[in-house]
Scaffold this motif. Structure first.
Motif, PDB file in Angstrom:
ATOM      1  N   GLY A  38       0.800  -1.217   0.000  1.00 49.57           N
ATOM      2  CA  GLY A  38       0.000   0.000   0.000  1.00 49.57           C
ATOM      3  C   GLY A  38       0.834   1.269   0.000  1.00 49.57           C
ATOM      4  N   TRP A  39       2.075   1.173   0.433  1.00 47.55           N
ATOM      5  CA  TRP A  39       3.021   2.297   0.438  1.00 47.55           C
ATOM      6  C   TRP A  39       4.405   1.717   0.674  1.00 47.55           C
ATOM      7  N   LYS A  76      -7.346   4.327   0.094  1.00 44.65           N
ATOM      8  CA  LYS A  76      -7.603   3.245  -0.850  1.00 44.65           C
ATOM      9  C   LYS A  76      -7.467   3.754  -2.277  1.00 44.65           C
ATOM     10  N   ASN A 136      -4.797   6.026  -8.537  1.00 44.00           N
ATOM     11  CA  ASN A 136      -3.934   4.911  -8.137  1.00 44.00           C
ATOM     12  C   ASN A 136      -2.821   4.603  -9.142  1.00 44.00           C
TER      13      ASN A 136
END
Length: 157
Positions: A38-39, A76, A136
């Motif tokens: 996610g990171w 998200k 994203n």
């Protein structure tokens, strides 16, 4: 540190380069790690660097240079608004301001529910379609007027 599936993906990227040049897979490897985690935490960047046989500071240089890598947790959905000159002159600033107002956040902030992070980005290579945004790091959204932004936000909810 990473799942066997992510490690296999990294190995496939490394295999694209000549022996001894595995560090050339750094961008793809960081993207794979970020997709899983996610990171990119410092320890994740270091892990990827060591896996590729390179100095962790060299991997950090890549991660800090490109805005597609997130060095802090994000929502998200990460919406990156192009604020480079052509987009700025054709509604990019207005689109960004509209998003800030709708979401109740500023750039580099995440909504209270953790769903959406808003970022500024440099040229996305679609000046003729401005204002543009990327969701994203994968989905380009063009001609983002308030109506289009409302549709996007409804879809992401």
């Amino acid at each position: 540190m990473l799942t066997p599936e992510s490690l296999q993906k990294i190995d496939r990227e490394v295999a694209k380069y000549p022996t001894g040049q595995q560090q050339s897979a750094i961008m793809a490897s960081l993207a794979i790690a970020q997709a899983e985690k996610g990171w990119l935490a410092p320890e994740t960047i270091e892990f990827v660097a060591r896996r590729l046989g390179m100095d962790p500071v060299a991997a950090l240089e890549v991660a800090t240079f490109y805005n597609m890598y997130d060095l802090r947790p994000v929502g998200k959905y990460k919406i990156t608004v192009c604020t480079n000159l052509p987009c700025m002159l054709t509604g990019g600033v207005d689109a960004g301001e509209y998003l800030k107002q709708k979401l109740g956040i500023d750039y580099d902030e995440t909504t209270r529910d953790g769903k959406i992070t808003l970022k500024q980005g440099e040229c996305m290579g679609a000046c003729g379609d401005s204002p543009v945004m990327i969701v994203n790091n994968r989905r380009m959204c063009s001609h983002m007027n308030p109506e289009q932004i409302d549709k996007l936000l409804a879809e992401l909810q």
